[in-house]
Scaffold this active site. Structure first.
Site, PDB file in Angstrom:
ATOM      1  N   LYS A 237       0.956  -1.067   0.020  1.00 25.27           N
ATOM      2  CA  LYS A 237      -0.060   0.093  -0.011  1.00 25.27           C
ATOM      3  C   LYS A 237       0.776   1.235  -0.118  1.00 25.27           C
ATOM      4  O   LYS A 237       1.914   1.502   0.665  1.00 25.27           O
ATOM      5  CB  LYS A 237      -0.943   0.013   1.111  1.00 25.27           C
ATOM      6  CG  LYS A 237      -1.607   1.427   1.301  1.00 25.27           C
ATOM      7  CD  LYS A 237      -2.374   1.404   2.716  1.00 25.27           C
ATOM      8  CE  LYS A 237      -3.212   2.871   2.627  1.00 25.27           C
ATOM      9  NZ  LYS A 237      -3.728   3.192   4.081  1.00 25.27           N
ATOM     10  N   GLN A 238       0.831   2.165  -0.901  1.00 22.89           N
ATOM     11  CA  GLN A 238       1.395   3.296  -0.859  1.00 22.89           C
ATOM     12  C   GLN A 238       0.770   4.464  -1.403  1.00 22.89           C
ATOM     13  O   GLN A 238      -0.252   4.277  -1.967  1.00 22.89           O
ATOM     14  CB  GLN A 238       2.723   2.897  -1.972  1.00 22.89           C
ATOM     15  CG  GLN A 238       3.533   4.291  -2.208  1.00 22.89           C
ATOM     16  CD  GLN A 238       4.278   4.631  -0.881  1.00 22.89           C
ATOM     17  OE1 GLN A 238       3.823   5.331  -0.150  1.00 22.89           O
ATOM     18  NE2 GLN A 238       5.369   3.811  -0.560  1.00 22.89           N
TER      19      GLN A 238
END
Length: 354
Positions: A237-238
């Site tokens: 997740k970014q």
């Protein structure tokens, strides 16, 4: 389809939908698809139980069977304080409503705390994949710290029937060494028990703010992703990249920070948002670990911004979106509609990989 993507994008439609000259060719990527678990994850050292939970996650909800993910994350009660997060919509102080929103919104899974998911596990753990976020910030210490503290054990997540565990590492912070060691160990144990691992690869350091905020620079977030897959996160997740050149900015003057190559900015990425996101995908082993971008804070034009983020992620070769505040800081029906809008982008065959 539930929405007209081109119409929703408005004046940004041509720039995002017509872009077809990425610096990194899509031919080099391992792209999402219905066979993604068999084609990519099954080649890894993940055991059969992990593959089973990956298959459940990828095959659940409206995007089930597409290779894309739409996840509802609601850990903001700790990360941003309960009152600050739920004042707009107090029903979400009740954990059941968080899970109901994920189900009503057709999500692949719901990510939240030990407390939220544990208190409702008997009723829902078999109905929607649970992603237990095992560490969090702590906002009562003065001054606030860039730290993530384990709030429970991987075994607790397993016992409540979770399909996955999630964790945050604040790369660049003073506490990052400890977090890397803790989460690498936790992810190894989660894999032993058959759970999927998802890493929130965030940057935290006041030095990243120079002429602009490089916490969202493609080169720095890309390296955070590369560290995340190194400790065997299955999904990264970014935040969506907003700029580039973090390494160059931090190397100005007499300082010497990290290492970089000018080709990062000339041959591996341009200033186009899809190119910036593709550099993040490249750092996830060219897509062997799925990249999901976060939806960000809630604002007046949430539906447009959610669609924009989804289009950028999809066209870059990403694996989906993980959006929370845009959904739960509005009435449940509207929140479900926003989640469906995101999903519509991934279901729209005219939105193709650049």
């Amino acid at each position: 389809m539930g929405c007209n993507v081109e119409e929703l994008l408005g004046e940004r439609a041509e720039n995002l939908l017509a872009f077809n000259s990425p610096k990194i060719s899509k031919d080099l990527l391992h792209l999402p698809g219905p066979d993604f678990v068999d084609r990519v994850y099954a080649l890894s050292n993940r055991n059969n139980r992990v593959l089973g939970n990956l298959a459940w996650l990828f095959n659940h909800g409206r995007l089930g069977g597409t290779g894309y993910l739409s996840i509802l994350p609601v850990d903001q009660g700790i990360e941003h304080a309960g009152g600050a997060s739920f004042a707009k919509n107090p029903i979400y102080f009740d954990p059941e409503n968080i899970i109901k929103l994920a189900m009503e919104g057709g999500c692949n899974g719901v990510a939240s705390t030990f407390g939220v998911l544990g208190v409702m596990s008997r009723k829902y753990a078999h109905k929607i994949p649970f992603i237990v976020k095992i560490n969090h910030n702590e906002l009562l210490t003065v001054p606030n710290r860039y730290n993530q503290i384990l709030y429970g054990t991987v075994e607790q997540a397993y016992d409540m029937g979770a399909a996955a565990v999630g964790a945050t590492i604040y790369f660049g912070s003073e506490e990052s060494d400890t977090q890397i060691i803790e989460i690498a160990e936790a992810f190894a144990r989660a894999h032993e028990l058959g759970m999927v691992t998802i890493l929130w690869c965030y940057l935290r350091n006041s030095a990243f703010k120079k002429d602009k905020d490089y916490h969202a620079a493609a080169d720095l977030t890309g390296q955070a992703n590369h560290l995340g897959v190194t400790i065997q996160a299955d999904i990264i997740k970014q935040k969506l990249p907003k700029t580039n050149g973090g390494y160059k900015a931090l190397n100005m003057g007499d300082s010497s920070y990290g290492k970089f190559d000018e080709r990062i900015y000339s041959e591996l990425a341009s200033d186009h948002p899809i190119d910036l996101c593709r550099y993040q995908v490249a750092n996830c082993y060219m897509g062997r670990a799925g990249l999901i971008n976060s939806g960000g804070a809630s604002a007046e034009n949430d539906f447009v911004e959610a669609a924009v983020t989804a289009v950028i992620n999809k066209r870059a070769g990403g694996s989906g979106l993980i959006s929370g505040r845009k959904a739960f800081q509005r009435p449940m029906e509207e929140g479900a509609k926003l989640l469906n809008t995101i999903q519509d982008v991934y279901l729209d065959s005219t939105v193709t990989i650049a």
